[in-house]
Scaffold this motif. Structure first.
Motif, PDB file in Angstrom:
ATOM      1  N   SER A  95       0.848  -1.185   0.000  1.00 36.22           N
ATOM      2  CA  SER A  95       0.000   0.000   0.000  1.00 36.22           C
ATOM      3  C   SER A  95       0.885   1.236   0.000  1.00 36.22           C
ATOM      4  CB  SER A  95      -0.892  -0.002   1.241  1.00 36.22           C
ATOM      5  OG  SER A  95      -1.443   1.280   1.476  1.00 36.22           O
ATOM      6  N   ALA A  96       0.478   2.265  -0.727  1.00 41.89           N
ATOM      7  CA  ALA A  96       1.261   3.503  -0.783  1.00 41.89           C
ATOM      8  C   ALA A  96       1.401   4.146   0.588  1.00 41.89           C
ATOM      9  CB  ALA A  96       0.607   4.488  -1.752  1.00 41.89           C
ATOM     10  N   PHE A  97       0.513   3.790   1.511  1.00 41.59           N
ATOM     11  CA  PHE A  97       0.612   4.297   2.882  1.00 41.59           C
ATOM     12  C   PHE A  97       1.788   3.669   3.625  1.00 41.59           C
ATOM     13  CE2 PHE A  97      -3.399   6.512   4.518  1.00 41.59           C
ATOM     14  CZ  PHE A  97      -3.637   7.114   3.301  1.00 41.59           C
ATOM     15  N   HIS A  98       2.212   2.476   3.181  1.00 36.30           N
ATOM     16  CA  HIS A  98       3.269   1.738   3.880  1.00 36.30           C
ATOM     17  C   HIS A  98       4.563   1.624   3.076  1.00 36.30           C
ATOM     18  CE1 HIS A  98       0.366   0.640   6.927  1.00 36.30           C
ATOM     19  NE2 HIS A  98      -0.439   0.157   6.003  1.00 36.30           N
ATOM     20  N   LEU A  99       4.455   1.529   1.765  1.00 37.09           N
ATOM     21  CA  LEU A  99       5.628   1.364   0.912  1.00 37.09           C
ATOM     22  C   LEU A  99       6.513   2.603   1.016  1.00 37.09           C
ATOM     23  CD1 LEU A  99       6.849  -0.588  -1.228  1.00 37.09           C
ATOM     24  CD2 LEU A  99       5.629   0.755  -2.962  1.00 37.09           C
ATOM     25  N   SER A 100       7.794   2.398   1.253  1.00 34.23           N
ATOM     26  CA  SER A 100       8.664   3.541   1.565  1.00 34.23           C
ATOM     27  C   SER A 100       9.731   3.804   0.508  1.00 34.23           C
ATOM     28  CB  SER A 100       9.339   3.339   2.919  1.00 34.23           C
ATOM     29  OG  SER A 100      10.186   2.211   2.893  1.00 34.23           O
ATOM     30  N   LEU A 101      10.172   5.046   0.505  1.00 33.93           N
ATOM     31  CA  LEU A 101      11.272   5.519  -0.330  1.00 33.93           C
ATOM     32  C   LEU A 101      12.343   6.109   0.587  1.00 33.93           C
ATOM     33  CD1 LEU A 101       9.265   7.385  -3.094  1.00 33.93           C
ATOM     34  CD2 LEU A 101      10.987   5.642  -3.571  1.00 33.93           C
ATOM     35  N   ASP A 103      15.161   8.796   1.772  1.00 33.30           N
ATOM     36  CA  ASP A 103      15.602  10.180   1.611  1.00 33.30           C
ATOM     37  C   ASP A 103      17.064  10.197   2.030  1.00 33.30           C
ATOM     38  OD1 ASP A 103      16.181  12.836   1.659  1.00 33.30           O
ATOM     39  OD2 ASP A 103      14.423  13.440   2.807  1.00 33.30           O
ATOM     40  N   GLU A 104      17.944   9.977   1.057  1.00 35.21           N
ATOM     41  CA  GLU A 104      19.365   9.821   1.368  1.00 35.21           C
ATOM     42  C   GLU A 104      19.972  11.097   1.940  1.00 35.21           C
ATOM     43  OE1 GLU A 104      20.983   8.445  -2.271  1.00 35.21           O
ATOM     44  OE2 GLU A 104      20.009   6.473  -2.165  1.00 35.21           O
ATOM     45  N   ALA A 105      19.462  12.234   1.520  1.00 33.78           N
ATOM     46  CA  ALA A 105      20.005  13.498   2.014  1.00 33.78           C
ATOM     47  C   ALA A 105      19.726  13.676   3.504  1.00 33.78           C
ATOM     48  CB  ALA A 105      19.415  14.670   1.232  1.00 33.78           C
ATOM     49  N   GLU A 106      18.533  13.221   3.928  1.00 37.22           N
ATOM     50  CA  GLU A 106      18.139  13.375   5.327  1.00 37.22           C
ATOM     51  C   GLU A 106      18.378  12.115   6.148  1.00 37.22           C
ATOM     52  OE1 GLU A 106      17.028  16.126   6.768  1.00 37.22           O
ATOM     53  OE2 GLU A 106      17.046  17.335   4.942  1.00 37.22           O
ATOM     54  N   GLY A 107      18.760  11.026   5.484  1.00 31.28           N
ATOM     55  CA  GLY A 107      19.000   9.778   6.183  1.00 31.28           C
ATOM     56  C   GLY A 107      17.764   9.185   6.812  1.00 31.28           C
ATOM     57  N   ARG A 108      16.661   9.247   6.095  1.00 28.31           N
ATOM     58  CA  ARG A 108      15.396   8.734   6.611  1.00 28.31           C
ATOM     59  C   ARG A 108      14.598   8.120   5.470  1.00 28.31           C
ATOM     60  NH1 ARG A 108      11.947  14.437   7.166  1.00 28.31           N
ATOM     61  NH2 ARG A 108      12.309  15.074   4.999  1.00 28.31           N
ATOM     62  N   THR A 109      13.421   7.646   5.779  1.00 27.79           N
ATOM     63  CA  THR A 109      12.514   7.148   4.738  1.00 27.79           C
ATOM     64  C   THR A 109      11.163   7.836   4.900  1.00 27.79           C
ATOM     65  OG1 THR A 109      11.718   5.302   6.109  1.00 27.79           O
ATOM     66  CG2 THR A 109      13.631   4.884   4.690  1.00 27.79           C
ATOM     67  N   PHE A 110      10.398   7.825   3.820  1.00 28.87           N
ATOM     68  CA  PHE A 110       9.027   8.330   3.875  1.00 28.87           C
ATOM     69  C   PHE A 110       8.188   7.479   2.936  1.00 28.87           C
ATOM     70  CE2 PHE A 110      11.760  11.247   1.398  1.00 28.87           C
ATOM     71  CZ  PHE A 110      11.357  10.905   0.112  1.00 28.87           C
ATOM     72  N   SER A 111       6.897   7.468   3.147  1.00 27.47           N
ATOM     73  CA  SER A 111       6.022   6.634   2.338  1.00 27.47           C
ATOM     74  C   SER A 111       5.786   7.254   0.966  1.00 27.47           C
ATOM     75  CB  SER A 111       4.682   6.432   3.046  1.00 27.47           C
ATOM     76  OG  SER A 111       3.911   7.626   3.021  1.00 27.47           O
ATOM     77  N   VAL A 112       5.364   6.415   0.029  1.00 23.52           N
ATOM     78  CA  VAL A 112       4.991   6.908  -1.299  1.00 23.52           C
ATOM     79  C   VAL A 112       3.883   7.949  -1.167  1.00 23.52           C
ATOM     80  CG1 VAL A 112       3.907   6.258  -3.488  1.00 23.52           C
ATOM     81  CG2 VAL A 112       5.718   4.828  -2.514  1.00 23.52           C
ATOM     82  N   GLU A 113       2.948   7.715  -0.260  1.00 21.82           N
ATOM     83  CA  GLU A 113       1.825   8.646  -0.077  1.00 21.82           C
ATOM     84  C   GLU A 113       2.305  10.015   0.383  1.00 21.82           C
ATOM     85  OE1 GLU A 113      -2.010   9.898  -0.402  1.00 21.82           O
ATOM     86  OE2 GLU A 113      -1.295   7.885  -0.915  1.00 21.82           O
ATOM     87  N   THR A 114       3.173  10.060   1.381  1.00 23.84           N
ATOM     88  CA  THR A 114       3.654  11.362   1.856  1.00 23.84           C
ATOM     89  C   THR A 114       4.501  12.055   0.788  1.00 23.84           C
ATOM     90  OG1 THR A 114       5.555  10.329   2.972  1.00 23.84           O
ATOM     91  CG2 THR A 114       3.595  10.722   4.301  1.00 23.84           C
ATOM     92  N   THR A 129       6.748  20.321   1.908  1.00 27.55           N
ATOM     93  CA  THR A 129       7.700  19.248   2.193  1.00 27.55           C
ATOM     94  C   THR A 129       7.698  18.820   3.655  1.00 27.55           C
ATOM     95  OG1 THR A 129       9.456  20.910   2.457  1.00 27.55           O
ATOM     96  CG2 THR A 129       9.215  19.888   0.285  1.00 27.55           C
ATOM     97  N   ASP A 130       7.096  19.610   4.532  1.00 30.29           N
ATOM     98  CA  ASP A 130       6.984  19.190   5.923  1.00 30.29           C
ATOM     99  C   ASP A 130       6.128  17.937   6.069  1.00 30.29           C
ATOM    100  OD1 ASP A 130       4.964  21.321   5.186  1.00 30.29           O
ATOM    101  OD2 ASP A 130       4.053  20.559   7.033  1.00 30.29           O
ATOM    102  N   LEU A 131       5.292  17.663   5.066  1.00 34.45           N
ATOM    103  CA  LEU A 131       4.447  16.478   5.113  1.00 34.45           C
ATOM    104  C   LEU A 131       5.279  15.194   5.093  1.00 34.45           C
ATOM    105  CD1 LEU A 131       1.538  17.487   2.687  1.00 34.45           C
ATOM    106  CD2 LEU A 131       1.580  17.579   5.184  1.00 34.45           C
ATOM    107  N   LEU A 132       6.491  15.283   4.575  1.00 30.13           N
ATOM    108  CA  LEU A 132       7.356  14.109   4.522  1.00 30.13           C
ATOM    109  C   LEU A 132       7.740  13.612   5.914  1.00 30.13           C
ATOM    110  CD1 LEU A 132       9.791  15.170   1.662  1.00 30.13           C
ATOM    111  CD2 LEU A 132       7.794  13.697   1.476  1.00 30.13           C
ATOM    112  N   ASN A 176       9.635   3.157  -8.301  1.00 29.62           N
ATOM    113  CA  ASN A 176      10.974   3.275  -7.730  1.00 29.62           C
ATOM    114  C   ASN A 176      11.013   2.776  -6.291  1.00 29.62           C
ATOM    115  OD1 ASN A 176      13.337   4.730  -9.294  1.00 29.62           O
ATOM    116  ND2 ASN A 176      11.391   5.446 -10.126  1.00 29.62           N
ATOM    117  N   ALA A 177       9.895   2.862  -5.599  1.00 27.60           N
ATOM    118  CA  ALA A 177       9.815   2.267  -4.264  1.00 27.60           C
ATOM    119  C   ALA A 177       9.806   0.744  -4.368  1.00 27.60           C
ATOM    120  CB  ALA A 177       8.574   2.768  -3.536  1.00 27.60           C
ATOM    121  N   LEU A 178       9.073   0.205  -5.341  1.00 27.35           N
ATOM    122  CA  LEU A 178       9.019  -1.250  -5.521  1.00 27.35           C
ATOM    123  C   LEU A 178      10.401  -1.831  -5.825  1.00 27.35           C
ATOM    124  CD1 LEU A 178       5.802  -1.841  -7.685  1.00 27.35           C
ATOM    125  CD2 LEU A 178       6.076  -2.242  -5.234  1.00 27.35           C
ATOM    126  N   ARG A 179      11.120  -1.186  -6.707  1.00 23.68           N
ATOM    127  CA  ARG A 179      12.402  -1.750  -7.149  1.00 23.68           C
ATOM    128  C   ARG A 179      13.455  -1.754  -6.048  1.00 23.68           C
ATOM    129  NH1 ARG A 179      15.400   2.606 -11.031  1.00 23.68           N
ATOM    130  NH2 ARG A 179      16.408   0.696 -11.697  1.00 23.68           N
TER     131      ARG A 179
END
Length: 256
Positions: A95-101, A103-114, A129-132, A176-179
């Motif tokens: 689900s796009a709510f859970h699947l993550s990408l 953020d290498e610059a910030e050293g974190r991840t965020f969901s496809v939805e955010t 961008t605060d939504l991330l 890109n999140a899937l791969r």
């Protein structure tokens, strides 16, 4: 082997329209997205099935089983439901709510939805961008997305994206999140169809089940490395698919 087929759309179809009652259920029509194996793309099969009203997970899963049974009668199996209501753990995780990408610059991840919601640029604001930094649900319900005027483009990681093709940006994010998920390709290619019981094509445009089917078709084509090289290559190699999809979406939403 992924199921073959030409891109099919039923122009007269009214998605999620409900007709006669069947006991405590109704009849409805929803899409099943089938990866093509003749070229990268998706066949959309619109199937009638028993819909079980209600917001509970149990009712949603009854509807999912019914839709998948209708798909099986059409020779489409197995089918994976991709949503938070999926009876399969894999479907929930995609689900796009859970699947993550990442953020290498910030050293974190965020969901496809955010990522999708936080990339929207409107006439009077954005990207937010605060939504991330928040949850998928918080991002989707943020009032600024409703009160900032007309959507004019997307901006993500210093790249600007157009509104058309209509699902281009969302698909790129999702694929890109899937791969980036280890071992996922081998699991996904076993499925012949994908659904999202929460998706209503009369109200929404982007669909994670469509995106997943597109990804499987790209894998089956043996061209994933080249197609997913860059946003520009992705769009160029899928131009015919997006032309057909945009035309159908325009008809469904009265934009043609």
């Amino acid at each position: 082997m992924v199921a073959a087929g030409l891109l099919k759309y039923d122009i007269g179809f009214a998605v999620a329209s409900l007709s006669c009652s069947v006991g405590d259920s109704l009849m409805a029509v929803r899409p099943v997205y089938v990866p093509r194996n003749d070229q990268p793309g998706v066949t959309v099969r619109e199937l009638e099935f028993e819909w079980f009203p209600g917001f509970s997970t149990a009712q949603k899963q009854r509807s999912i089983r019914s839709l998948h049974a209708a798909a099986r009668e059409e020779g489409i199996e197995p089918v994976l439901e991709i949503s938070s209501k999926s009876p399969e753990e894999l479907g929930v995780s995609l689900s796009a709510f859970h699947l993550s990408l990442p953020d290498e610059a910030e050293g974190r991840t965020f969901s496809v939805e955010t990522a999708f919601q936080g990339s929207k640029v409107f006439e009077r604001g954005g990207p937010f961008t605060d939504l991330l930094k928040g949850t998928s649900r918080e991002a989707k319900k943020d009032e600024r997305l409703k009160n900032s005027g007309r959507l004019i483009r997307f901006e993500f990681q210093e790249t600007s994206w157009p509104l058309e093709p209509r699902t281009y940006f969302y698909d790129w994010l999702y694929l890109n999140a899937l791969r980036r998920q280890p071992g996922l390709d081998e699991r996904l290619v076993d499925y012949r169809g994908f659904t999202d019981i929460e998706f209503n094509p009369k109200k929404s445009i982007n669909c994670q089940a469509y995106s997943a089917a597109l990804y499987v078709s790209i894998l089956a084509s043996g061209q994933s490395e080249s197609i997913l090289t860059s946003p520009e290559t992705f769009l160029e190699m899928l131009r015919d698919e997006y032309a057909a999809r945009d035309a159908q979406l325009a008809r469904q939403h009265g934009l043609a």
